[in-house]
Write an enzyme that holds these catalytic residues in place. Structure first.
Site, mmCIF file in Angstrom:
data_model
loop_
_atom_site.group_PDB
_atom_site.id
_atom_site.type_symbol
_atom_site.label_atom_id
_atom_site.label_comp_id
_atom_site.label_asym_id
_atom_site.label_seq_id
_atom_site.Cartn_x
_atom_site.Cartn_y
_atom_site.Cartn_z
ATOM 1 N N CYS A 4 0.801 -1.161 0.008
ATOM 2 C CA CYS A 4 0.082 0.003 0.009
ATOM 3 C C CYS A 4 0.809 1.365 0.034
ATOM 4 C CB CYS A 4 -0.982 -0.211 1.099
ATOM 5 S SG CYS A 4 -1.709 1.480 1.440
ATOM 6 N N CYS A 7 0.641 3.204 3.223
ATOM 7 C CA CYS A 7 1.384 2.775 4.506
ATOM 8 C C CYS A 7 2.502 2.823 4.184
ATOM 9 C CB CYS A 7 0.857 1.266 4.382
ATOM 10 S SG CYS A 7 -0.783 0.679 5.013
ATOM 11 N N ASP A 30 -0.760 16.588 -1.659
ATOM 12 C CA ASP A 30 -1.044 15.453 -2.840
ATOM 13 C C ASP A 30 0.071 16.072 -3.622
ATOM 14 O OD1 ASP A 30 -3.709 14.012 -3.796
ATOM 15 O OD2 ASP A 30 -2.229 14.608 -5.140
ATOM 16 N N HIS A 46 -4.511 0.899 8.292
ATOM 17 C CA HIS A 46 -5.076 0.678 6.816
ATOM 18 C C HIS A 46 -6.282 -0.005 6.911
ATOM 19 C CE1 HIS A 46 -4.362 -0.572 2.712
ATOM 20 N NE2 HIS A 46 -5.573 -1.591 3.183
ATOM 21 N N ASN A 86 -12.912 9.456 -2.236
ATOM 22 C CA ASN A 86 -13.263 8.750 -3.122
ATOM 23 C C ASN A 86 -13.502 7.102 -2.955
ATOM 24 O OD1 ASN A 86 -13.549 11.000 -4.889
ATOM 25 N ND2 ASN A 86 -11.197 10.795 -5.311
ATOM 26 N N HIS A 97 -6.275 3.039 0.235
ATOM 27 C CA HIS A 97 -6.133 3.215 1.775
ATOM 28 C C HIS A 97 -6.987 4.323 2.041
ATOM 29 C CE1 HIS A 97 -3.262 3.500 5.524
ATOM 30 N NE2 HIS A 97 -4.252 4.524 5.600
ATOM 31 N N HIS A 99 -8.513 7.903 2.499
ATOM 32 C CA HIS A 99 -7.951 9.145 2.655
ATOM 33 C C HIS A 99 -8.998 10.297 2.331
ATOM 34 C CE1 HIS A 99 -7.422 7.725 -1.465
ATOM 35 N NE2 HIS A 99 -7.517 8.815 -2.006
ATOM 36 N N HIS A 101 -9.457 14.016 0.986
ATOM 37 C CA HIS A 101 -8.776 15.100 0.074
ATOM 38 C C HIS A 101 -9.018 16.354 0.925
ATOM 39 C CE1 HIS A 101 -7.540 12.806 -3.617
ATOM 40 N NE2 HIS A 101 -8.197 12.009 -3.166
HETATM 41 P P1 5GP Z 1 -7.754 9.007 -5.074
HETATM 42 O O1 5GP Z 1 -7.429 9.103 -6.561
HETATM 43 O O2 5GP Z 1 -7.573 7.794 -4.555
HETATM 44 O O3 5GP Z 1 -8.930 9.896 -4.492
HETATM 45 O O4 5GP Z 1 -6.505 9.913 -4.476
HETATM 46 C C1 5GP Z 1 -5.212 9.557 -4.470
HETATM 47 C C2 5GP Z 1 -4.256 10.601 -4.448
HETATM 48 O O5 5GP Z 1 -2.916 10.466 -4.202
HETATM 49 C C3 5GP Z 1 -4.205 11.505 -5.874
HETATM 50 O O6 5GP Z 1 -4.668 12.815 -5.794
HETATM 51 C C4 5GP Z 1 -2.711 11.496 -6.150
HETATM 52 O O7 5GP Z 1 -2.326 12.739 -6.695
HETATM 53 C C5 5GP Z 1 -2.176 11.261 -4.784
HETATM 54 N N1 5GP Z 1 -1.000 10.357 -4.783
HETATM 55 C C6 5GP Z 1 -0.504 9.533 -5.702
HETATM 56 N N2 5GP Z 1 0.533 8.921 -5.445
HETATM 57 C C7 5GP Z 1 1.118 9.871 -4.393
HETATM 58 C C8 5GP Z 1 2.556 9.976 -3.903
HETATM 59 O O8 5GP Z 1 3.163 9.180 -4.189
HETATM 60 N N3 5GP Z 1 2.627 10.921 -3.033
HETATM 61 C C9 5GP Z 1 1.572 11.998 -2.747
HETATM 62 N N4 5GP Z 1 2.009 12.756 -1.880
HETATM 63 N N5 5GP Z 1 0.377 11.722 -3.242
HETATM 64 C C10 5GP Z 1 0.304 10.918 -4.301
HETATM 65 ZN ZN ZN Z 2 -2.529 1.410 3.433
#
Ligand code: 5GP
Ligand code: ZN
Length: 113
Positions: A4, A7, A30, A46, A86, A97, A99, A101
């Site tokens: 993950c 994680c 992000d 997690h 999301n 995992h 999260h 935003h």
């Molecule tokens: P999701 O699309 O699952 O709602 O959000 C995942 C978020 O994680 C995305 O906005 C993406 O830009 C962010 N993200 C993906 N990989 C990384 C990373 O390695 N570091 C950071 N800081 N953010 C990441």
């Molecule tokens: Zn995780």
């Protein structure tokens, strides 16, 4: 969880721009911001999403959000912000995992999808 991404960020195995950490959560920037301020609030435990969240997880997450509400000024969010989580394919979740935003730093679109 072994593979993950978040994680690994929590464990410090992958670097991140951390803005806050306590025993329950990490908040970091992000990597691909969609607003002038785009942070991710990530519980340290997690679980993939709100469907997999236990009652205890829900309590911890509520505590995290309450803590966030006390930090809005230092995070540059005193004019307001948007919280988004999301879930699944239709929600365009890309990291499994849970999260939240945190988006702000300007007046955001009144359209959410
Ligand atoms: P999701 O699309 O699952 O709602 O959000 C995942 C978020 O994680 C995305 O906005 C993406 O830009 C962010 N993200 C993906 N990989 C990384 C990373 O390695 N570091 C950071 N800081 N953010 C990441
Ligand atoms: Zn995780």
């Amino acid at each position: 969880m072994e593979n993950c991404l978040f994680c690994k960020i929590i464990k410090g195995e992958i670097p991140s721009a951390k803005v806050y950490e306590d025993e329950d959560m990490l908040i970091f920037k992000d990597i691909a911001p969609q607003a002038p301020i785009h942070l991710l609030l990530v519980p340290k435990k997690h679980y993939a999403n709100v469907i997999e969240m236990s009652e205890e997880d829900a309590y911890v997450l509520a505590r995290c959000i309450k803590k966030l509400s006390t930090m809005t000024e230092e995070l540059g969010l005193s004019e307001g912000f948007r919280l988004v989580s999301n879930k699944g394919a239709n929600g365009c979740q890309s990291v499994d995992h849970l999260h939240i935003h945190i988006l702000g730093g300007e007046k955001l679109s009144d359209k959410m999808a």
